[in-house]
Enzyme design. Sequence first.
Site, PDB file in Angstrom:
ATOM      1  N   ASN A 156      19.068  -2.349  25.695  1.00  0.00           N
ATOM      2  CA  ASN A 156      19.296  -1.268  24.720  1.00  0.00           C
ATOM      3  C   ASN A 156      20.565  -0.165  25.149  1.00  0.00           C
ATOM      4  N   THR A 190       5.702 -12.001  14.977  1.00  0.00           N
ATOM      5  CA  THR A 190       6.891 -11.418  15.775  1.00  0.00           C
ATOM      6  C   THR A 190       6.694 -12.164  17.273  1.00  0.00           C
ATOM      7  N   ASP A 191       7.886 -12.036  17.774  1.00  0.00           N
ATOM      8  CA  ASP A 191       8.193 -12.521  19.156  1.00  0.00           C
ATOM      9  C   ASP A 191       7.391 -11.770  20.041  1.00  0.00           C
ATOM     10  N   GLU A 192       6.744 -10.842  19.805  1.00  0.00           N
ATOM     11  CA  GLU A 192       5.939  -9.898  20.913  1.00  0.00           C
ATOM     12  C   GLU A 192       4.714 -10.467  21.240  1.00  0.00           C
ATOM     13  N   ARG A 250      16.955   5.074  14.096  1.00  0.00           N
ATOM     14  CA  ARG A 250      16.757   6.495  14.553  1.00  0.00           C
ATOM     15  C   ARG A 250      17.957   7.127  15.455  1.00  0.00           C
ATOM     16  N   ALA A 310       0.781  -1.296  -0.118  1.00  0.00           N
ATOM     17  CA  ALA A 310       0.007  -0.054  -0.214  1.00  0.00           C
ATOM     18  C   ALA A 310       0.875   1.184   0.068  1.00  0.00           C
ATOM     19  N   TYR A 328      -0.052  -2.850  19.083  1.00  0.00           N
ATOM     20  CA  TYR A 328       0.732  -3.654  18.047  1.00  0.00           C
ATOM     21  C   TYR A 328       0.618  -5.323  18.218  1.00  0.00           C
ATOM     22  N   ASN A 331      13.791  -8.984  17.178  1.00  0.00           N
ATOM     23  CA  ASN A 331      13.663  -7.800  16.745  1.00  0.00           C
ATOM     24  C   ASN A 331      15.020  -7.771  15.597  1.00  0.00           C
ATOM     25  N   HIS A 334       5.927  -0.664  28.377  1.00  0.00           N
ATOM     26  CA  HIS A 334       7.277  -1.073  27.794  1.00  0.00           C
ATOM     27  C   HIS A 334       7.663  -2.863  27.917  1.00  0.00           C
ATOM     28  N   PHE A 338       4.074 -10.204   4.687  1.00  0.00           N
ATOM     29  CA  PHE A 338       4.665  -9.396   5.755  1.00  0.00           C
ATOM     30  C   PHE A 338       3.814  -8.017   6.077  1.00  0.00           C
ATOM     31  N   ALA A 339       3.074  -7.644   4.991  1.00  0.00           N
ATOM     32  CA  ALA A 339       2.352  -6.318   5.485  1.00  0.00           C
ATOM     33  C   ALA A 339       1.700  -6.242   6.709  1.00  0.00           C
ATOM     34  N   ALA A 340       2.085  -5.059   7.315  1.00  0.00           N
ATOM     35  CA  ALA A 340       1.665  -4.774   8.583  1.00  0.00           C
ATOM     36  C   ALA A 340       1.991  -3.336   9.059  1.00  0.00           C
ATOM     37  N   LYS A 398      -1.012  -8.386  16.193  1.00  0.00           N
ATOM     38  CA  LYS A 398      -0.150  -9.572  15.563  1.00  0.00           C
ATOM     39  C   LYS A 398      -0.696 -11.067  16.225  1.00  0.00           C
TER      40      LYS A 398
HETATM   41  P1  NAD Z   1       7.686  -1.884   7.907  1.00  0.00           P
HETATM   42  O1  NAD Z   1       6.768  -1.254   8.673  1.00  0.00           O
HETATM   43  O2  NAD Z   1       8.899  -1.325   7.504  1.00  0.00           O
HETATM   44  O3  NAD Z   1       6.923  -2.379   6.349  1.00  0.00           O
HETATM   45  C1  NAD Z   1       5.555  -2.614   6.459  1.00  0.00           C
HETATM   46  C2  NAD Z   1       5.177  -2.507   4.942  1.00  0.00           C
HETATM   47  O4  NAD Z   1       3.519  -2.983   4.765  1.00  0.00           O
HETATM   48  C3  NAD Z   1       5.439  -1.248   4.379  1.00  0.00           C
HETATM   49  O5  NAD Z   1       5.937  -1.461   3.160  1.00  0.00           O
HETATM   50  C4  NAD Z   1       3.899  -0.777   4.218  1.00  0.00           C
HETATM   51  O6  NAD Z   1       3.599   0.154   3.020  1.00  0.00           O
HETATM   52  C5  NAD Z   1       3.115  -2.127   3.855  1.00  0.00           C
HETATM   53  N1  NAD Z   1       1.799  -2.132   4.367  1.00  0.00           N
HETATM   54  C6  NAD Z   1       1.326  -1.409   5.568  1.00  0.00           C
HETATM   55  N2  NAD Z   1      -0.164  -1.584   5.408  1.00  0.00           N
HETATM   56  C7  NAD Z   1      -0.294  -2.331   4.446  1.00  0.00           C
HETATM   57  C8  NAD Z   1      -1.586  -2.553   3.960  1.00  0.00           C
HETATM   58  N3  NAD Z   1      -2.869  -2.207   4.419  1.00  0.00           N
HETATM   59  N4  NAD Z   1      -1.771  -3.111   2.585  1.00  0.00           N
HETATM   60  C9  NAD Z   1      -0.540  -3.390   2.075  1.00  0.00           C
HETATM   61  N5  NAD Z   1       0.544  -3.116   2.447  1.00  0.00           N
HETATM   62  C10 NAD Z   1       0.646  -2.323   3.540  1.00  0.00           C
HETATM   63  O7  NAD Z   1       7.396  -3.574   8.695  1.00  0.00           O
HETATM   64  P2  NAD Z   1       8.876  -4.568   8.782  1.00  0.00           P
HETATM   65  O8  NAD Z   1       9.792  -4.253   9.781  1.00  0.00           O
HETATM   66  O9  NAD Z   1       9.482  -4.602   7.404  1.00  0.00           O
HETATM   67  O10 NAD Z   1       7.964  -5.817   9.548  1.00  0.00           O
HETATM   68  C11 NAD Z   1       7.563  -6.611   8.396  1.00  0.00           C
HETATM   69  C12 NAD Z   1       6.779  -7.769   9.195  1.00  0.00           C
HETATM   70  O11 NAD Z   1       7.544  -8.329   9.815  1.00  0.00           O
HETATM   71  C13 NAD Z   1       5.616  -7.081   9.857  1.00  0.00           C
HETATM   72  O12 NAD Z   1       4.413  -8.349   9.726  1.00  0.00           O
HETATM   73  C14 NAD Z   1       6.090  -7.273  11.317  1.00  0.00           C
HETATM   74  O13 NAD Z   1       5.029  -7.556  12.363  1.00  0.00           O
HETATM   75  C15 NAD Z   1       6.940  -8.328  11.176  1.00  0.00           C
HETATM   76  N6  NAD Z   1       8.133  -8.426  12.170  1.00  0.00           N
HETATM   77  C16 NAD Z   1       8.870  -7.356  12.263  1.00  0.00           C
HETATM   78  C17 NAD Z   1      10.013  -7.243  13.157  1.00  0.00           C
HETATM   79  C18 NAD Z   1      11.118  -6.036  13.098  1.00  0.00           C
HETATM   80  O14 NAD Z   1      11.909  -6.202  13.905  1.00  0.00           O
HETATM   81  N7  NAD Z   1      10.910  -5.126  12.520  1.00  0.00           N
HETATM   82  C19 NAD Z   1      10.291  -8.714  13.758  1.00  0.00           C
HETATM   83  C20 NAD Z   1       9.549  -9.447  13.858  1.00  0.00           C
HETATM   84  C21 NAD Z   1       8.541  -9.572  12.968  1.00  0.00           C
HETATM   85  O1  TDX Z   2      14.108   6.046  20.452  1.00  0.00           O
HETATM   86  C1  TDX Z   2      13.864   4.808  21.081  1.00  0.00           C
HETATM   87  N1  TDX Z   2      14.450   4.701  22.110  1.00  0.00           N
HETATM   88  C2  TDX Z   2      14.334   3.540  22.802  1.00  0.00           C
HETATM   89  O2  TDX Z   2      15.037   3.269  23.799  1.00  0.00           O
HETATM   90  C3  TDX Z   2      13.132   4.091  20.268  1.00  0.00           C
HETATM   91  C4  TDX Z   2      12.643   4.230  19.162  1.00  0.00           C
HETATM   92  C5  TDX Z   2      12.972   2.720  20.930  1.00  0.00           C
HETATM   93  N2  TDX Z   2      13.582   2.505  22.201  1.00  0.00           N
HETATM   94  C6  TDX Z   2      13.327   1.358  22.904  1.00  0.00           C
HETATM   95  C7  TDX Z   2      12.024   0.486  22.949  1.00  0.00           C
HETATM   96  C8  TDX Z   2      12.447  -0.846  22.752  1.00  0.00           C
HETATM   97  O3  TDX Z   2      12.705  -1.347  24.100  1.00  0.00           O
HETATM   98  O4  TDX Z   2      14.275   0.090  21.996  1.00  0.00           O
HETATM   99  C9  TDX Z   2      13.631  -1.118  21.955  1.00  0.00           C
HETATM  100  C10 TDX Z   2      13.599  -1.353  20.477  1.00  0.00           C
HETATM  101  O5  TDX Z   2      12.465  -0.410  20.005  1.00  0.00           O
HETATM  102  P1  TDX Z   2      11.728  -0.481  18.524  1.00  0.00           P
HETATM  103  O6  TDX Z   2      12.669  -0.333  17.610  1.00  0.00           O
HETATM  104  O7  TDX Z   2      10.742   0.360  18.523  1.00  0.00           O
HETATM  105  O8  TDX Z   2      11.349  -2.113  18.424  1.00  0.00           O
HETATM  106  P2  TDX Z   2      10.344  -3.015  19.320  1.00  0.00           P
HETATM  107  O9  TDX Z   2       9.376  -2.065  19.956  1.00  0.00           O
HETATM  108  O10 TDX Z   2      11.241  -3.878  20.297  1.00  0.00           O
HETATM  109  O11 TDX Z   2       9.627  -3.935  18.332  1.00  0.00           O
HETATM  110  C11 TDX Z   2      10.320  -4.224  16.858  1.00  0.00           C
HETATM  111  O12 TDX Z   2      10.602  -5.632  17.205  1.00  0.00           O
HETATM  112  C12 TDX Z   2       9.613  -6.516  17.013  1.00  0.00           C
HETATM  113  C13 TDX Z   2       9.513  -4.210  15.704  1.00  0.00           C
HETATM  114  O13 TDX Z   2       9.458  -2.813  15.586  1.00  0.00           O
HETATM  115  C14 TDX Z   2       8.084  -4.757  15.594  1.00  0.00           C
HETATM  116  O14 TDX Z   2       7.669  -4.496  14.377  1.00  0.00           O
HETATM  117  C15 TDX Z   2       8.659  -6.271  15.987  1.00  0.00           C
HETATM  118  O15 TDX Z   2       7.359  -7.100  15.653  1.00  0.00           O
END
Ligand code: NAD
Ligand code: TDX
Length: 335
Positions: A248, A122-124, A192, A34, A149, A178, A275, A79-81, A153
């Site tokens: 962290n 996700t592990d969350e 960030r 999207a 969130y 993560n 948290h 993956f979309a989320a 999931k």
């Molecule tokens: P992200 O936010 O970077 O990407 C999500 C993608 O989904 C984006 O490209 C967005 O445009 C698309 N999207 C959102 N809503 C949509 C919709 N309604 N229809 C179609 N597309 C849509 O996320 P990510 O970090 O790449 O995570 C991908 C997947 O992996 C997610 O399901 C997330 O829950 C899971 N996950 C992420 C992590 C992590 O650490 N990032 C860890 C474990 C699992």
């Molecule tokens: O500025 C920050 N300072 C900080 O201390 C941010 C953005 C985060 N944090 C902390 C919060 C968490 O303990 O760092 C840790 C990681 O934060 P995020 O990057 O927001 O990740 P988290 O909330 O752990 O979730 C991530 O891992 C599981 C992904 O965003 C999820 O999509 C995935 O499912």
Amino acid sequence: MRILVTGGAGFIGSNFVRRTLATRDSVTPVVLDAFTYAAHPDNLRDERGAELCEVVRGDVRDAELVDRLVARVDAVVHFAAESHNDNSLLDADPFIGTNITGTVTVARACTRHGVRLHHVSTDEVYGDLALDDPARFTPETPYRPSSPYSASKAAADHFVRAWERSHGLAATISNCSNNYGPRQHPEKLIPRQICGLIDGRRPRVYGDGANVRDWIHVDDHNDAVWAVLDRGEPGRTYLIGAEGERANVDVVGDLLECFGRDRGDFDRVTDRPGHDRRYAIDPASTRALGWAPRHPDLRAGLAETVAWYRAHEDWWRPAAAAAEARYRRRERTLG
Ligand code: NAD
Ligand code: TDX
């Protein structure tokens, strides 16, 4: 083999597409995305701006579109989320819509066309562990999500299992820890702080910073997804993690060192409500498929990630500015 990759323009999905194209000649990915704020159009383009694969701009909740695309493929990797915990605390509605309704829409289409679904979770969903608890999450750990969130999931996972049992869907689920690596949106912890450090700002750590996350390189996650697609059994859940537990403050300290700064040179800011304290994955279920992480050294992986962000300022600057504006609003709300 044709696969539909939902969310393929985001962080993990685009790395999945790139890795698949680099390692598997016989696989043709089609992306459905999207293009929310979390996607970047360049994620699926080469250096000359050419699209790496077919990309369909659309919503996973659009049942007609999803049905048409699923009919053309052999498998779906979902993956979309909406993926950011902090955003889910401000407004849960997009999380309920995309993560729950979107997943059910994909599950329905896969069932109708007899197409294999791999659902990326996700592990969350397991909630959190105490810092001194020797336990790790396994596929048998009860669900106990904490944030909107992770609740969305968890609900999605339950719907996939319900479609499997009641409607005969062939599905696997993976719950990963993560991720870090190139193309992660600058709203997340590691990018960030990297983007801030490039601009000379001090990292911002929530609360006491003792919260532990179990870090895995995005390529290792995606290799594990392929191990599940190749050798996983429909009906089963696979836990993916690289035994990379780290507080962290230690991750932020490693990033500061990459910039030649003192490890303690960060600010503590108001904690995230609810948290989660610690996540930890027992990856035995995925290891049993012959998968092993190829990036076990987190400090080396962080240094490579810093190099990627230094070399791709055009990619992250607009997204980082928007994310920092959202964070300033968050800090005003939380005080
Ligand atoms: P992200 O936010 O970077 O990407 C999500 C993608 O989904 C984006 O490209 C967005 O445009 C698309 N999207 C959102 N809503 C949509 C919709 N309604 N229809 C179609 N597309 C849509 O996320 P990510 O970090 O790449 O995570 C991908 C997947 O992996 C997610 O399901 C997330 O829950 C899971 N996950 C992420 C992590 C992590 O650490 N990032 C860890 C474990 C699992
Ligand atoms: O500025 C920050 N300072 C900080 O201390 C941010 C953005 C985060 N944090 C902390 C919060 C968490 O303990 O760092 C840790 C990681 O934060 P995020 O990057 O927001 O990740 P988290 O909330 O752990 O979730 C991530 O891992 C599981 C992904 O965003 C999820 O999509 C995935 O499912």
